[in-house]
Scaffold this active site. Structure first.
Site, short mmCIF file in Angstrom:
data_model
loop_
_atom_site.label_atom_id
_atom_site.label_comp_id
_atom_site.label_asym_id
_atom_site.label_seq_id
_atom_site.Cartn_x
_atom_site.Cartn_y
_atom_site.Cartn_z
N ARG A 236 6.68 -20.28 -0.95
CA ARG A 236 6.54 -21.21 -0.19
C ARG A 236 6.08 -21.93 0.76
O ARG A 236 4.80 -20.82 0.40
CB ARG A 236 7.46 -20.42 1.13
N GLU A 265 6.53 -29.49 3.43
CA GLU A 265 7.08 -30.60 2.61
C GLU A 265 8.68 -31.49 2.78
O GLU A 265 9.05 -30.84 3.81
CB GLU A 265 8.19 -29.69 2.03
N HIS A 283 7.65 -29.17 -5.84
CA HIS A 283 8.64 -27.70 -6.02
C HIS A 283 9.24 -27.84 -7.37
O HIS A 283 10.82 -28.82 -6.81
CB HIS A 283 9.34 -28.55 -4.84
#
Ligand code: GLV
Ligand code: GLV
Length: 317
Positions: A236, A265, A283
């Site tokens: 993350r 994000e 991602h």
């Protein structure tokens, strides 16, 4: 009939398993707002969510019939677990089945940064390739280098195995070290976080995002890395102080980075896009056809189990 609200279309193979229920899928190609989720899931007993949906206490408390939140991801930092617990709402994730795909992607970033794959590809496309040269695009050899894995869980272990096949030595840091027998079996050595950062040629992050791991790689920790070292992050974004990382990459205090995740994000800082020593992905750690289908099936099985009064397969608590 019980209603299942799905915040974004997941592979059909999973949705099909739920067809005996009233399944409402958001068919639009965008993340729904909090207000929209509350409205559309109002009478739902099950909610299927993506890691990009912020399922906070307000949403959880506003859905009176909710029994389960099935997250289409292994990470579940997007869900307020305490609020779910307090309301007796089950939360499930999709562990195990995405381990190999995620480890493959971390390895792909490791290879791409080490051998400057993206930079070299751009060079060819620009028409700059004028023949073989002894010192064109020299990269870093993996054999004999040290990979530091932060978070040696399922995915971390799968990365270790891959890296060892490339001749890398693997050290790791966990909150709780493995037993010495496990370390021997996996051929890995424990280090404190500080020591791992100082010693590693490559560092790969595989911890979940929690209040403890937020900015785990802070400015002062990043400073410990060798100037020749490469950071890979497929976990993350907020595990790393992104602003400090950008500065260090710009100033050559860290050699390169391979990133699949970002602090805010889907926002990717312009400064990162400008750097040649960074490989940027959107991602896609678990993005293989096989894995995404398996994730859809597992999400559906979790929902089915709970709606049928059985135990979920992969609850997070
Ligand atoms: C991907 O990042 C996941 O948590 O599944
Ligand atoms: C996730 O699956 C992990 O434990 O690494």
């Amino acid at each position: 009939m019980e209603k299942i609200f799905v915040t974004y279309k997941i592979p059909e193979i999973g949705l099909k398993l739920l067809s005996k229920f009233n399944v409402e899928v958001n068919e639009e190609d965008r993340t729904l707002s909090k207000k929209e989720i509350i409205e559309r899931a109002q009478d739902a007993t099950a909610l299927v969510t993506l890691l990009s949906d912020n399922i906070d206490a307000e949403i959880i408390n506003a859905l009176p019939r909710l029994k389960i939140i099935a997250n289409y991801a292994v990470g579940f930092n997007n869900i307020d677990i305490e609020a779910a617990k307090a309301k007796g709402v089950i939360v499930t994730n999709t562990p195990d089945i995405l381990t190999d795909a995620s480890a493959d992607l971390a390895m792909a970033l490791l290879l791409a940064t080490a051998r400057r794959i993206v930079e070299a590809d751009k060079f060819v496309r620009k028409g700059l390739f004028e023949g073989w040269k002894p010192e064109l695009f020299l990269g870093i050899e993996l054999n004999g280098k040290t990979l530091g894995i932060i978070g040696l869980g399922r995915i971390g272990k799968a990365v270790a195995k891959r890296a060892q096949a490339f001749g890398m030595k693997v050290i790791y840091h966990n909150r709780r070290p493995l037993t010495s027998e496990e370390e021997k079996n996996l051929d890995v050595e424990y280090r404190s976080l500080e020591q791992l950062l100082k010693e590693s040629d490559f560092i790969s992050l595989h911890v979940p995002l929690t209040s403890e791991t937020y900015h785990l790689l802070s400015r002062s920790k990043l400073k410990l890395m060798k100037p020749s070292a490469v950071l890979i992050n497929t976990s993350r974004g907020a595990v790393v102080d992104e602003e400090a990382l950008i500065e260090f990459l710009q100033q050559g205090k860290i050699a390169a980075a391979g990133l699949d995740v970002y602090e805010n994000e889907p926002e990717v800082p312009y400064a990162l896009k400008e750097l040649d020593n960074v490989v940027l992905l959107p991602h896609i750690g678990s993005a293989t056809v096989e894995t995404r289908n398996n994730m859809a099936v597992l999400v559906a099985k979790n929902v089915l189990a709970v709606l049928e009064g059985k135990k979920p397969l992969t609850p997070v608590y």
